[in-house]
Each structure stands twice: as C-alpha cells, then as structure tokens.
Design a protein around this motif. Structure first.
Motif, short mmCIF file in Angstrom:
data_model
loop_
_atom_site.label_atom_id
_atom_site.label_comp_id
_atom_site.label_asym_id
_atom_site.label_seq_id
_atom_site.Cartn_x
_atom_site.Cartn_y
_atom_site.Cartn_z
N LEU A 1 35.73 44.51 35.30
CA LEU A 1 35.49 44.79 33.88
C LEU A 1 34.72 43.64 33.23
CD1 LEU A 1 38.92 46.36 32.82
CD2 LEU A 1 36.73 47.53 33.12
N THR A 2 35.06 42.42 33.61
CA THR A 2 34.34 41.27 33.05
C THR A 2 32.88 41.29 33.49
OG1 THR A 2 36.36 39.94 33.05
CG2 THR A 2 34.25 38.76 32.94
N GLY A 3 32.65 41.56 34.78
CA GLY A 3 31.28 41.63 35.28
C GLY A 3 30.49 42.74 34.62
N GLY A 4 31.12 43.92 34.48
CA GLY A 4 30.44 45.02 33.82
C GLY A 4 30.12 44.70 32.37
N GLY A 5 31.07 44.04 31.70
CA GLY A 5 30.82 43.66 30.31
C GLY A 5 29.69 42.65 30.19
N LEU A 6 29.63 41.70 31.12
CA LEU A 6 28.56 40.71 31.09
C LEU A 6 27.20 41.36 31.32
CD1 LEU A 6 30.18 37.77 33.10
CD2 LEU A 6 29.58 37.76 30.67
N SER A 7 27.12 42.25 32.29
CA SER A 7 25.85 42.93 32.55
C SER A 7 25.41 43.76 31.36
CB SER A 7 25.97 43.82 33.80
OG SER A 7 26.20 43.04 34.96
N ALA A 8 26.36 44.47 30.76
CA ALA A 8 26.03 45.26 29.57
C ALA A 8 25.59 44.36 28.43
CB ALA A 8 27.25 46.10 29.15
N PRO B 1 34.03 27.68 37.21
CA PRO B 1 35.23 28.20 36.53
C PRO B 1 35.40 29.71 36.69
CG PRO B 1 34.11 26.63 35.12
CD PRO B 1 33.20 26.88 36.28
N ALA B 2 34.30 30.46 36.64
CA ALA B 2 34.41 31.90 36.79
C ALA B 2 34.81 32.27 38.22
CB ALA B 2 33.09 32.57 36.42
N ARG B 3 34.23 31.59 39.20
CA ARG B 3 34.51 31.93 40.58
C ARG B 3 35.95 31.59 40.97
NH1 ARG B 3 31.39 28.56 42.76
NH2 ARG B 3 32.91 27.13 43.68
N THR B 4 36.50 30.52 40.41
CA THR B 4 37.84 30.05 40.81
C THR B 4 38.93 30.46 39.83
OG1 THR B 4 37.46 27.94 39.68
CG2 THR B 4 36.85 28.09 42.02
N SER B 5 38.60 31.27 38.85
CA SER B 5 39.59 31.66 37.84
C SER B 5 40.76 32.41 38.48
CB SER B 5 38.93 32.54 36.78
OG SER B 5 39.90 33.11 35.93
N ALA B 6 41.95 31.87 38.35
CA ALA B 6 43.14 32.52 38.90
C ALA B 6 43.44 33.81 38.16
CB ALA B 6 44.34 31.57 38.82
N TRP B 7 43.18 33.82 36.84
CA TRP B 7 43.48 35.02 36.06
C TRP B 7 42.57 36.17 36.45
CZ3 TRP B 7 40.77 38.01 32.47
CH2 TRP B 7 41.54 38.92 31.74
N LEU B 8 41.28 35.89 36.67
CA LEU B 8 40.36 36.95 37.07
C LEU B 8 40.63 37.43 38.49
CD1 LEU B 8 36.94 35.66 35.64
CD2 LEU B 8 38.26 37.62 34.83
N SER B 9 40.89 36.50 39.40
CA SER B 9 41.07 36.88 40.80
C SER B 9 42.41 37.55 41.06
CB SER B 9 40.93 35.64 41.70
OG SER B 9 41.89 34.66 41.34
N ALA B 10 43.38 37.39 40.16
CA ALA B 10 44.70 37.98 40.38
C ALA B 10 44.64 39.50 40.41
CB ALA B 10 45.67 37.51 39.30
N VAL B 11 43.79 40.08 39.58
CA VAL B 11 43.67 41.55 39.49
C VAL B 11 42.19 41.88 39.60
CG1 VAL B 11 44.12 43.61 38.12
CG2 VAL B 11 45.70 41.66 38.00
N PRO B 12 41.74 42.53 40.68
CA PRO B 12 40.30 42.81 40.84
C PRO B 12 39.70 43.55 39.65
CG PRO B 12 41.46 43.25 42.89
CD PRO B 12 42.52 42.96 41.86
N ARG B 13 40.50 44.40 38.99
CA ARG B 13 39.96 45.16 37.86
C ARG B 13 39.46 44.23 36.76
NH1 ARG B 13 44.05 47.82 37.20
NH2 ARG B 13 45.04 46.73 35.43
N ARG B 14 40.12 43.10 36.59
CA ARG B 14 39.69 42.16 35.55
C ARG B 14 38.29 41.62 35.86
NH1 ARG B 14 45.26 38.57 35.41
NH2 ARG B 14 46.62 40.18 34.51
N SER B 15 38.07 41.29 37.11
CA SER B 15 36.75 40.78 37.50
C SER B 15 35.69 41.85 37.32
CB SER B 15 36.77 40.30 38.95
OG SER B 15 37.65 39.22 39.12
#
Length: 630
Positions: free
Chosen positions: A386-393, A370-384
């Motif tokens: 920020l999400t990745g940075g938030g997960l790592s933090a 679901p994370a890899r194929t998310s249309a909402w995340l992939s539409a704007v690279p910044r979302r991916s």
C-alpha cells in the motif's frame, strides 16, 4: 572472501555477504555516471546497466529459488513488498524533484513531454514510452529527457513482476506432479533445479536472438523493451540456479582466472563500445558474460580473485549507494546546463556528477535505508504494498500537476501572414556615391529583415501558427517518413516525384538530410510554379565529391559514393532545369573535412562542375547553423 566448497546455495538467513557483488555494482555505476559526464575514454560506460541487469537476475533468482526449496512456495506479497520498500521511496522522490525542477528550469516547449516522461517513470513503463517514441539513447537528435534513465528501472520492475509468477506456476506444477514421477523415498515432490535451469535458459536464449534481430530491425525496441533485454537478467538467473554445478567444476585457481577474465571483459566493454556500436546486439555479450564470470568465480576464487579489488571499502561504499546514485546523477547532469545557462565543461560535468554522489549518499541514508529496514513496513507485506502504491500514485499525480501548471502554448490573436514581394535587384551605393563601390541589394532580403524587426517587441504567441508550438517538435518533412529519403545503407535512388509530375520543367533537390529539411519550401515553390520536383536525398551523405570514412561502419562509406554517382546518372537522364544542393555543416573529425575548408570547397566545386556539364543550373543552400546540444 575465503573460497567455499561446492555445495547448494544456502538459504537467505545463511547467505554469506558477497563484497565482490557490492564492488561489481560500483564498477557498473561508475561506468554509467562517468559516461554521462562525458568522460571520453569511457565511450561504452552505458554498458554498466547491462552489468546491473545480470546482478539483479542473479540475486533475485537465487532468493526466489531458496524460498521454493525451503517452503515449496513463493510468498508473492512478501516479495513484492520487499521490492517496493527497496525501490520506490528513492525513485519516487527523484521523480517528484526532477519534475518540479524541470517545470522551473526547462523551456516551456520541452516541459510537457518531460512531464509525460515523469508520469510513465512513476508507473515504471517509461521504457515503452521511449521505445514508441523511437528514442535514440546513444545518438539523440534532441535534448534527452531528465527521466530517460528510468527505462532500465522499468525493465527491472517488469522482470520482477513476471519472473516470480513464472517460478510460482512452476512450483505448483512440481507440487502436483503425478506420484510415479516422485523420486523413491520422497513423500512430496520438490522443485527440480535442472527443469528450472532448462526453462530459464530457453527464455534467455530466445530473448537474446530477439535482441539480435531487433538491434538491426528496430533499435529503440531492442534497447528499451523487456523482451529484448530479459536475456541479460536471465543470464544471471541461469547462473544462480547452476551455481552448485559451477562450483563443482571450478577449483580455486580456475575460479580466480575466470573472475579476472570477467572483470577485464567488463572494463574492455566500457572503453571499446561507443555510440556507433549497434547495441545491444552481440556487443552486449561482453559486459553480460563478464558479469556472469565475476559472479561465478566469486565464492570459489576467494582472495585470489577480483574480490581483492572489488571488495575494497571504497568500492563497497560506492556499490552500496549505486541505486541512489544512478537515480540522482542523470537529472542533475541534464538540468545543470539549463540552471547555469550554458553547456558544461568536462570539469563541471565531473563536479555535478560528484555532487550527485553526495545527494545520493544522503538519499541512501535518509530515505532508502530507513524504508528498506522498517520493521513496521516489513511486519505486514500489505503495508509495504500500500505504501509503494501510494508513492507511485503520488509521483504520477505530481507529474500531472506539473503538466497542468504549464503555460498555454495556444497563444492569443492572429499574426499577419508574411508576404514578400519579389522584384529585380537594384544597384545601390553603400556610402558616398563618388567614393564607394556599389553592391546588389535584394529587396526580398530587406523585406524579411523588416518583418523580423517588427516582431522583436511582441511577446504573445499567435493562434494561426502552422505548425502550432505544441506540434512544432514533431513537424518533419514528409520525405523523412514516406520512404523518399534514402536510408543510411541505401545505394539506389528512390523514384519520388512531387509538384506537377507531368510538367516538362524538372527541379532536383539533391543532398543529405539537411537538404531534405528544405523539402516543404522547395515543394511549395514547385507547386506554385508548376514544376516537377525530384527529391534525391540520403541520410549522412553530403553532395560533395569527397571520400567519407563512416564512423558507424568503420570503413569508407562506399554506399554514399555509389549513391552520389547514381544521382548524377539520374540527373543526366532527367535534364532538370535546376539542381538545388543542400548539405549539413557538421561533417567533421573522422569524416576528413570541416565546413568551408579546402577539401569541402574543392568537393563542392567538383560537384557543381559535374552538374553544370549535364546542362543544369545549380543553387547551393548554405549549411544552416547547428546549435550545440545541452
């Protein structure tokens, strides 16, 4: 998969699915998982990670090169966003779950270091933590961290960070090269495949030779660091850029032969490499070149190549979940003995490995996909990003909270300092004086026994322990790091004297690393009595007159035999009053003897006799118990 004609790599939108790559991932992850489950025949299963590196370098380089050809640039935010969606959700989930499980089940003395391992794993720098700690992946002397497998993810993430930047810089150079360097008929210079291939090949070769040197000079850095491992990813990258030329050189039959040879080389490495093999070094060439051969043959060989095996549905399914399975299997195998309260048998290890595959499948379906194929995340690279940075933090914070929640190891109050009053042994009857023989009872032993009994009901940790519980795991005798214990391949004897070096009374501590372990105690006595103490110890060399076959060298351990004779020569020259022998108890199997068997006893007897002929008294410190590693 049908063979393809020799042609340049197609763009991502036209890339054909490679079932052989999916199957190659399955071979790699099965090797790693079964090795960690202690399936003995796969003594080199850890080399599956090297196969993963080659595949990653091949795929990432091919995608980046396609983008450079198509748009003359690399969209770095989009690239890093794809990596974040692909890797971070599952890996951070495993970090958090493992940290919480370690807090609950691991011993308090082990958990603080594990929490630090988790923190560095969440930030993808765990490989350098393990390198700085001189961690031995293959011959660990302490229980391994449940995060130790994150070293390879650190290497890959660091590669992903640096390699696109290098290609991006190269693309700018190609774009702005002088007009006279443009080829006739072209209005804009494009990326040069030959230049890129040569540049990446140079980096790969340099890294390989660095790896060779570090494998012998500092093995943990060779194993864990990116500079010493990048050649494996680079080998896949060079192949990705050289694919059109390779396809032109190979016909279907040659490609099929190359593919089968490569698969055979990988499988051979999984069963012939073992924990005594200097690794990575030249031994890593087998899995790396094998993976390169399978990848090079794939499209050309078609159904005649290994794709007939690698492309089977079960192999493709395993390859598809390989990332999640790699993440989950290791902490489950490491924590299971603590959860169950006993070491696992082979069958139990395999059961846990299988359960980790089930968990990995659920993780793949519910988290990774679901994370890899998310249309909402992939539409704007910044979302991916920020999400990745938030997960790592979030993963890092979870590990910090685990560390903060641990009980204090500083303790309360002061413990009385043990004092043993040594007196002459007395003779005491064991039973009725008229019916039983007598034995000698050492009052010091009785005092130690009584002191231990008084501690049974005490649960508080005193503050005046030396070393403290926090530092106990790193409290090594000084001879382990000051050069006074001879290393594995040394045959000469270090001239290290302690205590009262001007004393006329000399004492020798003679033996292997377990003898050196007793150095602080013997040194304390030497200082108190005004003796001169000589430390004559060598790693993995027992003070027994027996031949040893070294499993590391694969031959008779002549360095040990020569060193022992040199020690006897030193004893003859020094004329010590006392020689203290110390030896480990776990020289078994290939060494040819076990503790207290006939060979052991005869070897010890011969050594004692030789030392006594030199005029010294001998004290033997019996082998201390070696607890099983969980």
């Amino acid at each position: 998969m049908p063979a393809s004609s020799a042609r340049p790599a197609t763009s991502p939108s036209r890339r054909r699915y490679r079932p052989d790559i999916e199957g190659l991932r399955a071979v790699a992850v099965l090797g790693v998982v079964l090795y960690h489950a202690h399936v003995g025949v796969l003594s080199g299963g850890f080399a599956g990670v090297d196969v993963f590196f080659v595949v990653s370098g091949y795929l990432i380089t091919g995608l980046l090169w396609d983008e450079l050809q198509r748009s003359r640039r690399i969209n770095l935010p989009a690239f890093y966003g794809r990596r974040a969606r692909r890797l971070l959700p599952a890996s951070v989930l495993v970090v958090v779950v493992t940290a919480v499980a370690a807090r609950h089940w691991l011993p308090p003395l082990q958990t603080p270091a594990v929490a630090k391992d988790g923190l560095t794993s969440a930030l993808y720098v765990a490989n350098y933590r393990f390198a700085f700690a001189h961690t031995s992946y293959l011959n660990a002397a302490t229980p391994p961290s449940p995060f130790q497998h994150y070293w390879s993810l650190g290497v890959e993430e660091q590669f992903y960070l640096l390699w696109p930047l290098l290609l991006f810089a190269a693309s700018l150079a190609w774009r702005y090269q002088p007009h006279y360097q443009h080829r006739p008929g072209r209005t804009e210079a494009g990326p040069s495949r030959a230049t890129a291939t040569a540049g990446l090949a140079a980096v790969t070769v340099a890294s390989f030779f660095l790896s060779l040197w570090l494998t012998h000079a500092n093995q943990p850095w060779a194993f864990f660091s990116l500079p010493a491992r990048v050649w494996e990813l680079g080998a896949g990258g060079v192949l990705a850029l050289a694919t059109p030329a390779v396809n032109g050189w190979l016909d279907r039959r040659a490609a099929a032969a190359l593919g089968w040879a490569g698969l055979g080389l990988i499988l051979a490495s999984l069963v012939t490499i073992d924990s005594h093999t200097p690794f990575p070094g030249t031994a890593a060439l087998a899995p790396v070149l094998g993976a390169v051969a399978v990848l090079a043959a794939g499209e050309q060989a078609g159904a005649h190549g290994p794709v007939g095996v690698l492309g089977q549905p079960v192999m493709r399914m395993i390859g598809r979940i390989s990332y999640s399975w790699y993440l989950w299997h290791w902490p489950m195998l490491i924590l299971a003995p603590d959860v169950l309260g006993h070491p696992l048998s082979l069958a139990q290890n395999l059961l846990v490995a299988g359960l980790s595959g089930v968990v990995a499948t659920a993780s793949f379906l519910l988290i990774e996909t679901p994370a890899r194929t998310s249309a909402w995340l992939s539409a704007v690279p910044r979302r991916s990003l920020l999400t990745g940075g938030g997960l790592s933090a979030g993963g890092a914070v979870a590990c910090l909270l685990v560390a903060a929640s641990l009980p204090s190891l500083s303790g309360h109050g002061l413990a009385p300092v043990a004092a043993i009053h040594v007196a002459k042994p007395v003779r005491q009857a064991l039973a009725a004086p008229s019916a039983s023989p007598t034995t000698t009872i050492d009052p010091a032993v009785a005092q130690v026994t009584a002191a231990v009994r008084r501690t049974i009901g005490v649960h508080d940790v005193p503050t005046n322990l030396t070393p403290t519980l926090t530092h106990a795991g790193h409290d090594d005798p000084p001879v382990f790091y000051d050069g006074c214990m001879d290393s594995y391949l040394d045959a000469t004897v270090e001239n290290c004297a302690f205590g009262d070096v001007a004393s006329n009374t000399s004492v020798v501590l003679f033996g292997d690393s377990h003898a050196a372990m007793w150095f602080p105690a013997v040194d304390g006595v030497a200082n108190a009595r005004g003796w001169r103490l000589l430390n004559l110890t060598k790693a993995t060399c027992p003070p027994l007159e027996v031949p040893i076959i070294s499993p590391v060298l694969g031959r008779t351990f002549t360095e040990c035999e020569t060193w022992r004779q040199n020690v006897l020569n030193r004893i003859a020259a020094v004329h010590p009053a006392l020689v203290i022998l110390g030896v480990a108890r776990h020289y078994t199997g290939i060494y040819g003897f076990t503790p207290y068997n006939n060979l052991w006893m005869s070897g010890l007897t011969q050594m004692i006799a030789q030392i006594r002929l030199l005029g010294a008294k001998v004290v033997v410190i019996g082998p201390v118990p070696k607890p099983p590693m969980l």
